[in-house]
Design a protein around this motif. Structure first.
Motif, PDB file in Angstrom:
ATOM      1  N   ARG A 124       0.857  -1.192   0.000  1.00 14.13           N
ATOM      2  CA  ARG A 124       0.000   0.000   0.000  1.00 14.13           C
ATOM      3  C   ARG A 124       0.892   1.241   0.000  1.00 14.13           C
ATOM      4  O   ARG A 124       1.776   1.391   0.840  1.00 14.13           O
ATOM      5  N   VAL A 125       0.634   2.085  -0.979  1.00 13.44           N
ATOM      6  CA  VAL A 125       1.439   3.305  -1.149  1.00 13.44           C
ATOM      7  C   VAL A 125       0.629   4.512  -0.699  1.00 13.44           C
ATOM      8  O   VAL A 125      -0.558   4.614  -1.017  1.00 13.44           O
ATOM      9  N   SER A 126       1.267   5.398   0.048  1.00 12.63           N
ATOM     10  CA  SER A 126       0.575   6.615   0.506  1.00 12.63           C
ATOM     11  C   SER A 126       1.343   7.850   0.051  1.00 12.63           C
ATOM     12  O   SER A 126       2.357   7.737  -0.644  1.00 12.63           O
ATOM     13  N   SER A 127       0.890   9.004   0.487  1.00 12.59           N
ATOM     14  CA  SER A 127       1.561  10.259   0.086  1.00 12.59           C
ATOM     15  C   SER A 127       2.947  10.384   0.720  1.00 12.59           C
ATOM     16  O   SER A 127       3.788  11.140   0.232  1.00 12.59           O
ATOM     17  N   THR A 128       3.196   9.637   1.774  1.00 14.26           N
ATOM     18  CA  THR A 128       4.508   9.732   2.448  1.00 14.26           C
ATOM     19  C   THR A 128       5.506   8.686   1.937  1.00 14.26           C
ATOM     20  O   THR A 128       6.649   8.660   2.369  1.00 14.26           O
ATOM     21  N   THR A 129       5.048   7.842   0.997  1.00 14.36           N
ATOM     22  CA  THR A 129       5.957   6.804   0.473  1.00 14.36           C
ATOM     23  C   THR A 129       6.911   7.407  -0.544  1.00 14.36           C
ATOM     24  O   THR A 129       6.476   8.110  -1.467  1.00 14.36           O
ATOM     25  N   ALA A 130       8.195   7.127  -0.379  1.00 13.00           N
ATOM     26  CA  ALA A 130       9.199   7.580  -1.349  1.00 13.00           C
ATOM     27  C   ALA A 130       9.346   6.500  -2.415  1.00 13.00           C
ATOM     28  O   ALA A 130       9.646   5.358  -2.099  1.00 13.00           O
ATOM     29  N   ILE A 131       9.084   6.878  -3.687  1.00 10.92           N
ATOM     30  CA  ILE A 131       9.208   5.916  -4.797  1.00 10.92           C
ATOM     31  C   ILE A 131      10.347   6.412  -5.675  1.00 10.92           C
ATOM     32  O   ILE A 131      10.313   7.540  -6.177  1.00 10.92           O
ATOM     33  N   ARG A 132      11.343   5.569  -5.866  1.00  6.99           N
ATOM     34  CA  ARG A 132      12.561   6.025  -6.550  1.00  6.99           C
ATOM     35  C   ARG A 132      12.966   5.084  -7.680  1.00  6.99           C
ATOM     36  O   ARG A 132      12.820   3.871  -7.588  1.00  6.99           O
ATOM     37  N   LYS A 133      13.488   5.717  -8.725  1.00  9.79           N
ATOM     38  CA  LYS A 133      14.087   4.944  -9.821  1.00  9.79           C
ATOM     39  C   LYS A 133      15.387   5.660 -10.162  1.00  9.79           C
ATOM     40  O   LYS A 133      15.359   6.827 -10.546  1.00  9.79           O
ATOM     41  N   PHE A 134      16.510   4.967  -9.993  1.00 15.67           N
ATOM     42  CA  PHE A 134      17.842   5.576 -10.107  1.00 15.67           C
ATOM     43  C   PHE A 134      17.878   6.800  -9.194  1.00 15.67           C
ATOM     44  O   PHE A 134      17.637   6.657  -8.010  1.00 15.67           O
ATOM     45  N   ARG A 135      18.106   7.995  -9.725  1.00 18.51           N
ATOM     46  CA  ARG A 135      18.178   9.161  -8.833  1.00 18.51           C
ATOM     47  C   ARG A 135      16.870   9.954  -8.822  1.00 18.51           C
ATOM     48  O   ARG A 135      16.775  10.973  -8.147  1.00 18.51           O
ATOM     49  N   ASP A 136      15.886   9.479  -9.579  1.00 17.20           N
ATOM     50  CA  ASP A 136      14.637  10.244  -9.718  1.00 17.20           C
ATOM     51  C   ASP A 136      13.585   9.766  -8.735  1.00 17.20           C
ATOM     52  O   ASP A 136      13.506   8.580  -8.423  1.00 17.20           O
ATOM     53  N   THR A 137      12.778  10.729  -8.290  1.00 19.83           N
ATOM     54  CA  THR A 137      11.600  10.374  -7.495  1.00 19.83           C
ATOM     55  C   THR A 137      10.420  10.320  -8.449  1.00 19.83           C
ATOM     56  O   THR A 137      10.180  11.262  -9.204  1.00 19.83           O
ATOM     57  N   ILE A 138       9.701   9.203  -8.437  1.00 17.13           N
ATOM     58  CA  ILE A 138       8.595   9.003  -9.385  1.00 17.13           C
ATOM     59  C   ILE A 138       7.293   8.760  -8.631  1.00 17.13           C
ATOM     60  O   ILE A 138       7.281   8.770  -7.397  1.00 17.13           O
ATOM     61  N   THR A 139       6.216   8.536  -9.369  1.00 12.15           N
ATOM     62  CA  THR A 139       4.930   8.235  -8.723  1.00 12.15           C
ATOM     63  C   THR A 139       4.590   6.772  -8.949  1.00 12.15           C
ATOM     64  O   THR A 139       5.232   6.083  -9.753  1.00 12.15           O
ATOM     65  N   ILE A 140       3.546   6.316  -8.290  1.00 10.98           N
ATOM     66  CA  ILE A 140       3.142   4.910  -8.403  1.00 10.98           C
ATOM     67  C   ILE A 140       2.738   4.568  -9.839  1.00 10.98           C
ATOM     68  O   ILE A 140       2.933   3.451 -10.308  1.00 10.98           O
ATOM     69  N   LEU A 141       2.206   5.553 -10.551  1.00 10.51           N
ATOM     70  CA  LEU A 141       1.751   5.276 -11.922  1.00 10.51           C
ATOM     71  C   LEU A 141       2.917   5.115 -12.901  1.00 10.51           C
ATOM     72  O   LEU A 141       2.732   4.630 -14.021  1.00 10.51           O
ATOM     73  N   ASP A 142       4.126   5.492 -12.471  1.00  6.46           N
ATOM     74  CA  ASP A 142       5.312   5.287 -13.313  1.00  6.46           C
ATOM     75  C   ASP A 142       5.853   3.867 -13.188  1.00  6.46           C
ATOM     76  O   ASP A 142       6.716   3.445 -13.957  1.00  6.46           O
ATOM     77  N   ILE A 143       5.345   3.131 -12.211  1.00  8.58           N
ATOM     78  CA  ILE A 143       5.776   1.734 -12.029  1.00  8.58           C
ATOM     79  C   ILE A 143       4.988   0.869 -13.004  1.00  8.58           C
ATOM     80  O   ILE A 143       3.770   1.004 -13.143  1.00  8.58           O
TER      81      ILE A 143
END
Lengths: 121, 149
Positions: B102-121
């Motif tokens: 479960r992902v919330s607004s406080t979850t940090a989602i990262r790909k390499f050095r970028d911060t992304i959103t759940i919809l980018d997964i």
């Protein structure tokens, strides 16, 4: 009379030394067998541990320390628990048990070897 | 034997080592109990909520996991993404166990050095998740990182 007593004394001491030598040889043999078996058994267990660490994701969790250091520092409790969850504890315990058997049996083998050499001289 | 000699004796030293060893044993045992309890609780909640989570009508398994080492971890997940929604991810771990993240607004989602959103997964991405089990057999993610394949 004195010669008889000296002869008896030397015979008794020789018999005691022979018994000690026999026991030391038997202990050394057991020590060598145990150390050999425990050394050989370590290899498949190490291979099993590496395979389990791969499957459990342990290295993936650990890599987060390098990629997301600040986040891991904030959530250190969850990070530590996830590492512990991913660790194959039973296999690690078995490795340490085998290492203990190996080191103890090696130590006794060397002690008995020194004792045998001292008697043989 | 006076007090000073007693304290410096080998027997006393052995006694201290024995006490320290027992203390270490108790601490390790307690730590093991704590980890085992969390794993068992999560496994139980996952089993109870299995039908609701995966919505496939299949009866939940009697017990997810088995021996201590195969009980699911309750503080993270590592594996391939099977499903993405606006607030949840379904991840399949290498041992074929599926977990809901479960992902919330406080979850940090990262790909390499970028911060992304759940919809980018994307489905098929390999991710590592750090989090905490909630009461519904899901993991509330604090960090999600997309790992290179």
């Amino acid at each position: 009379m004195k010669d008889n007593l000296d002869y008896l004394e030397s015979r008794i001491l020789n018999q005691i030394n022979e018994i000690k030598l026999k026991r030391a040889r038997a202990k050394m043999l057991v020590g060598r067998v145990l150390s050999g078996v425990s050394f050989v058994a370590l290899f498949p267990i190490f291979i099993n541990i590496f395979s389990q660490l791969q499957t459990s994701g342990f290295w993936n969790y650990l890599s987060l320390v390098f990629t997301d250091t600040s986040t891991v520092a904030v959530y250190w409790k969850e990070f530590s628990l996830s590492l512990v969850d991913a660790l194959p504890i039973v296999s690690v315990g078995l490795v340490f048990a085998l290492l203990l058997v190996l080191l103890t049996s090696l130590r006794f083998s060397i002690q008995d070897y020194k004792l045998i050499k001292s008697y043989e001289f | 034997m006076n007090f000073k000699e007693t304290v410096q004796s080998k027997t006393f030293k052995g006694f201290i080592i024995g006490v320290a060893f027992i203390l270490l044993l108790v601490i390790v045992f307690q730590a093991g109990k704590l980890v085992g309890l969390r794993k068992a609780e999560f496994s139980g909640r996952l089993g109870d909520n299995y039908g609701r989570i995966f919505d496939d009508g299949i009866r939940p398994p009697m017990m997810i996991g088995g021996m201590m080492d195969s009980l699911p971890g309750a503080h993270g997940a590592v594996g391939e993404v099977l499903k993405v929604s606006s607030s949840t991810l379904v991840v399949a771990e290498p041992n074929n166990l599926e977990k809901v993240i479960r992902v919330s607004s406080t979850t940090a989602i990262r790909k390499f050095r970028d911060t992304i959103t759940i919809l980018d997964i994307k489905v098929g991405d390999f991710i590592s998740v750090l989090g905490e089990a909630n009461g519904q057999g899901e993991i509330d993610a604090k960090l999600v990182r997309i790992m290179p394949k």
